[in-house]
Design a protein around this motif. Structure first.
Motif, PDB file in Angstrom:
ATOM      1  N   ALA A 200       0.833  -1.203   0.000  1.00  0.00           N
ATOM      2  CA  ALA A 200       0.000   0.000   0.000  1.00  0.00           C
ATOM      3  C   ALA A 200       0.872   1.259   0.000  1.00  0.00           C
ATOM      4  O   ALA A 200       0.530   2.261  -0.643  1.00  0.00           O
ATOM      5  CB  ALA A 200      -0.938  -0.003   1.208  1.00  0.00           C
ATOM      6  N   ILE A 201       1.990   1.200   0.705  1.00  0.00           N
ATOM      7  CA  ILE A 201       2.932   2.329   0.692  1.00  0.00           C
ATOM      8  C   ILE A 201       3.473   2.533  -0.716  1.00  0.00           C
ATOM      9  O   ILE A 201       3.557   3.671  -1.207  1.00  0.00           O
ATOM     10  CB  ILE A 201       4.083   2.088   1.687  1.00  0.00           C
ATOM     11  CG1 ILE A 201       3.544   2.041   3.124  1.00  0.00           C
ATOM     12  CG2 ILE A 201       5.148   3.182   1.564  1.00  0.00           C
ATOM     13  CD1 ILE A 201       4.554   1.615   4.161  1.00  0.00           C
ATOM     14  N   ASP A 202       3.820   1.444  -1.382  1.00  0.00           N
ATOM     15  CA  ASP A 202       4.298   1.533  -2.770  1.00  0.00           C
ATOM     16  C   ASP A 202       3.244   2.192  -3.651  1.00  0.00           C
ATOM     17  O   ASP A 202       3.564   3.041  -4.495  1.00  0.00           O
ATOM     18  CB  ASP A 202       4.620   0.136  -3.315  1.00  0.00           C
ATOM     19  CG  ASP A 202       5.798  -0.508  -2.600  1.00  0.00           C
ATOM     20  OD1 ASP A 202       6.499   0.197  -1.853  1.00  0.00           O
ATOM     21  OD2 ASP A 202       6.007  -1.717  -2.792  1.00  0.00           O
ATOM     22  N   TYR A 203       1.979   1.794  -3.446  1.00  0.00           N
ATOM     23  CA  TYR A 203       0.901   2.380  -4.246  1.00  0.00           C
ATOM     24  C   TYR A 203       0.786   3.884  -4.011  1.00  0.00           C
ATOM     25  O   TYR A 203       0.633   4.666  -4.958  1.00  0.00           O
ATOM     26  CB  TYR A 203      -0.436   1.711  -3.944  1.00  0.00           C
ATOM     27  CG  TYR A 203      -1.602   2.534  -4.429  1.00  0.00           C
ATOM     28  CD1 TYR A 203      -1.794   2.757  -5.798  1.00  0.00           C
ATOM     29  CD2 TYR A 203      -2.469   3.170  -3.530  1.00  0.00           C
ATOM     30  CE1 TYR A 203      -2.823   3.560  -6.252  1.00  0.00           C
ATOM     31  CE2 TYR A 203      -3.494   3.963  -3.978  1.00  0.00           C
ATOM     32  CZ  TYR A 203      -3.668   4.162  -5.342  1.00  0.00           C
ATOM     33  OH  TYR A 203      -4.674   4.973  -5.798  1.00  0.00           O
ATOM     34  N   GLN A 227       0.141   1.009 -15.211  1.00  0.00           N
ATOM     35  CA  GLN A 227       1.368   0.581 -15.902  1.00  0.00           C
ATOM     36  C   GLN A 227       2.469   0.257 -14.892  1.00  0.00           C
ATOM     37  O   GLN A 227       3.210  -0.708 -15.044  1.00  0.00           O
ATOM     38  CB  GLN A 227       1.827   1.694 -16.845  1.00  0.00           C
ATOM     39  CG  GLN A 227       3.128   1.386 -17.588  1.00  0.00           C
ATOM     40  CD  GLN A 227       3.608   2.593 -18.391  1.00  0.00           C
ATOM     41  OE1 GLN A 227       2.822   3.420 -18.847  1.00  0.00           O
ATOM     42  NE2 GLN A 227       4.914   2.711 -18.565  1.00  0.00           N
ATOM     43  N   MET A 228       2.541   1.079 -13.849  1.00  0.00           N
ATOM     44  CA  MET A 228       3.589   0.884 -12.843  1.00  0.00           C
ATOM     45  C   MET A 228       3.186  -0.102 -11.749  1.00  0.00           C
ATOM     46  O   MET A 228       4.040  -0.751 -11.150  1.00  0.00           O
ATOM     47  CB  MET A 228       3.966   2.235 -12.226  1.00  0.00           C
ATOM     48  CG  MET A 228       4.655   3.170 -13.211  1.00  0.00           C
ATOM     49  SD  MET A 228       5.392   4.613 -12.407  1.00  0.00           S
ATOM     50  CE  MET A 228       3.942   5.628 -12.130  1.00  0.00           C
ATOM     51  N   MET A 229       1.878  -0.215 -11.495  1.00  0.00           N
ATOM     52  CA  MET A 229       1.388  -1.154 -10.477  1.00  0.00           C
ATOM     53  C   MET A 229       0.068  -1.753 -10.963  1.00  0.00           C
ATOM     54  O   MET A 229      -1.006  -1.202 -10.696  1.00  0.00           O
ATOM     55  CB  MET A 229       1.212  -0.461  -9.123  1.00  0.00           C
ATOM     56  CG  MET A 229       0.656  -1.375  -8.047  1.00  0.00           C
ATOM     57  SD  MET A 229       0.535  -0.573  -6.410  1.00  0.00           S
ATOM     58  CE  MET A 229       2.096  -1.084  -5.700  1.00  0.00           C
ATOM     59  N   PRO A 230       0.127  -2.878 -11.660  1.00  0.00           N
ATOM     60  CA  PRO A 230      -1.086  -3.485 -12.220  1.00  0.00           C
ATOM     61  C   PRO A 230      -2.178  -3.793 -11.193  1.00  0.00           C
ATOM     62  O   PRO A 230      -3.363  -3.744 -11.520  1.00  0.00           O
ATOM     63  CB  PRO A 230      -0.559  -4.776 -12.861  1.00  0.00           C
ATOM     64  CG  PRO A 230       0.862  -4.461 -13.194  1.00  0.00           C
ATOM     65  CD  PRO A 230       1.346  -3.590 -12.080  1.00  0.00           C
ATOM     66  N   GLN A 235      -4.626  -2.426  -3.666  1.00  0.00           N
ATOM     67  CA  GLN A 235      -4.031  -1.610  -2.596  1.00  0.00           C
ATOM     68  C   GLN A 235      -4.971  -0.472  -2.188  1.00  0.00           C
ATOM     69  O   GLN A 235      -5.066  -0.137  -1.005  1.00  0.00           O
ATOM     70  CB  GLN A 235      -2.675  -1.050  -3.043  1.00  0.00           C
ATOM     71  CG  GLN A 235      -1.714  -2.086  -3.587  1.00  0.00           C
ATOM     72  CD  GLN A 235      -1.609  -3.322  -2.708  1.00  0.00           C
ATOM     73  OE1 GLN A 235      -1.640  -3.238  -1.485  1.00  0.00           O
ATOM     74  NE2 GLN A 235      -1.473  -4.491  -3.340  1.00  0.00           N
ATOM     75  N   GLU A 236      -5.671   0.102  -3.154  1.00  0.00           N
ATOM     76  CA  GLU A 236      -6.689   1.118  -2.852  1.00  0.00           C
ATOM     77  C   GLU A 236      -7.748   0.548  -1.926  1.00  0.00           C
ATOM     78  O   GLU A 236      -8.151   1.182  -0.942  1.00  0.00           O
ATOM     79  CB  GLU A 236      -7.365   1.599  -4.146  1.00  0.00           C
ATOM     80  CG  GLU A 236      -6.682   2.734  -4.848  1.00  0.00           C
ATOM     81  CD  GLU A 236      -7.513   3.290  -5.974  1.00  0.00           C
ATOM     82  OE1 GLU A 236      -7.310   4.457  -6.325  1.00  0.00           O
ATOM     83  OE2 GLU A 236      -8.368   2.567  -6.527  1.00  0.00           O
ATOM     84  N   LYS A 237      -8.188  -0.666  -2.258  1.00  0.00           N
ATOM     85  CA  LYS A 237      -9.220  -1.328  -1.454  1.00  0.00           C
ATOM     86  C   LYS A 237      -8.713  -1.595  -0.043  1.00  0.00           C
ATOM     87  O   LYS A 237      -9.434  -1.376   0.934  1.00  0.00           O
ATOM     88  CB  LYS A 237      -9.634  -2.641  -2.126  1.00  0.00           C
ATOM     89  CG  LYS A 237     -10.745  -3.383  -1.404  1.00  0.00           C
ATOM     90  CD  LYS A 237     -11.092  -4.684  -2.111  1.00  0.00           C
ATOM     91  CE  LYS A 237     -12.171  -5.439  -1.350  1.00  0.00           C
ATOM     92  NZ  LYS A 237     -12.466  -6.766  -1.971  1.00  0.00           N
ATOM     93  N   TRP A 238      -7.465  -2.064   0.076  1.00  0.00           N
ATOM     94  CA  TRP A 238      -6.903  -2.357   1.402  1.00  0.00           C
ATOM     95  C   TRP A 238      -6.851  -1.088   2.249  1.00  0.00           C
ATOM     96  O   TRP A 238      -7.206  -1.111   3.428  1.00  0.00           O
ATOM     97  CB  TRP A 238      -5.508  -2.959   1.262  1.00  0.00           C
ATOM     98  CG  TRP A 238      -4.951  -3.435   2.578  1.00  0.00           C
ATOM     99  CD1 TRP A 238      -5.087  -4.677   3.136  1.00  0.00           C
ATOM    100  CD2 TRP A 238      -4.201  -2.651   3.524  1.00  0.00           C
ATOM    101  NE1 TRP A 238      -4.464  -4.722   4.369  1.00  0.00           N
ATOM    102  CE2 TRP A 238      -3.908  -3.493   4.636  1.00  0.00           C
ATOM    103  CE3 TRP A 238      -3.732  -1.346   3.543  1.00  0.00           C
ATOM    104  CZ2 TRP A 238      -3.179  -3.057   5.732  1.00  0.00           C
ATOM    105  CZ3 TRP A 238      -3.017  -0.899   4.647  1.00  0.00           C
ATOM    106  CH2 TRP A 238      -2.740  -1.746   5.730  1.00  0.00           C
TER     107      TRP A 238
END
Length: 248
Positions: A200-203, A227-230, A235-238
């Motif tokens: 989630a931090i990466d997102y 493109q960078m995070m398929p 992660q948005e949902k989490w």
């Protein structure tokens, strides 16, 4: 002041229904309809057009009392979500997506650290605000360290991230947003981000860095994020589902 701003002073109306006292904030505004608002802390407000008598509004509230009590019952089921932290032993706090039980130890040598399933706070002062400030400082320091660590990871795994360079990257306290990107290409990350899991931090980082290309939330913006995070939607949902845990 806009038309939707408060125009008259706010007072209250009290009703009793099924043995329950309900105190309601009365707010007059320039509008056509009467509406009732209920907040998760059980605060009830009735918003009325100007000049409507209190007696009529009281009758309206009585007619809606079953609905009001139903809302109260719904909020009881999720009361823990909105409950403020007390900063006492065994209260749960998140760190990198995992819950830890708070353990407070009185000690002149102050420090905060993780030990197995405990978030240990050694402090000389056990007052609520003092412990809260110690935790805020610890989370900020951890967030600063982890943001750099995850940014290096993202850049190693995504060539596009290598090309996105902000004018400034800073971790700071933010009440509602996980991150912001300004028109001057400055990126600010929430100081509590170390509570979230690494993915989630990466997102959040990828989301804000994508704003260096698209200063909006258009289809092109989300196309770049994808493109960078398929799996960015996961992660948005989490983050949405766990937002009530990610707080001080």
């Amino acid at each position: 002041m806009s038309k939707d701003k408060l125009l008259h002073n706010k007072n209250t109306i009290s009703i009793k229904y099924k043995g329950i006292d309900i105190n309601v904030n009365l707010i007059y505004r320039k509008r056509k309809n009467i509406t009732i608002q209920i907040k998760p802390n059980y605060e009830v407000s009735i918003i009325s057009p100007l000049g409507v008598p209190k007696k009529l509004l009281k009758n309206f509230l009585i007619e809606k009392s079953d609905w009001i009590l139903k809302k109260f019952d719904e909020y009881k089921e999720v009361e823990h979500i909105y409950k403020e932290k007390e900063f006492v032993d065994n209260e749960k706090y998140m760190y990198l997506g995992k819950e830890y039980n708070l353990k407070i130890i009185i000690d002149e040598n102050e420090e905060v650290f993780i030990d197995n399933d405990l978030l240990i706070v050694r402090v000389k002062n056990t007052e609520k605000e003092y412990i809260k400030n110690k935790l805020k400082l610890w989370y900020k320091k951890e967030s600063e360290r982890i943001v750099i660590e995850r940014l290096v990871y993202c850049r190693e795994h995504c060539s596009m991230m290598m090309r996105l360079i902000p004018s400034k990257l800073k971790v700071k306290e933010q009440k509602k947003r996980w991150g912001t990107c300004t028109s001057k290409r400055s990126i600010y990350i929430n100081s509590k981000i170390s509570m979230a899991r690494k993915e989630a931090i990466d997102y959040i980082l990828i989301h804000e860095f994508s704003h260096l290309v698209h200063m909006n939330h258009s289809k092109d913006f989300y196309s770049l994020v994808k493109q960078m995070m398929p799996n960015y939607k996961e992660q948005e949902k989490w983050l949405k589902e766990n937002s009530y845990k990610l707080k001080l």
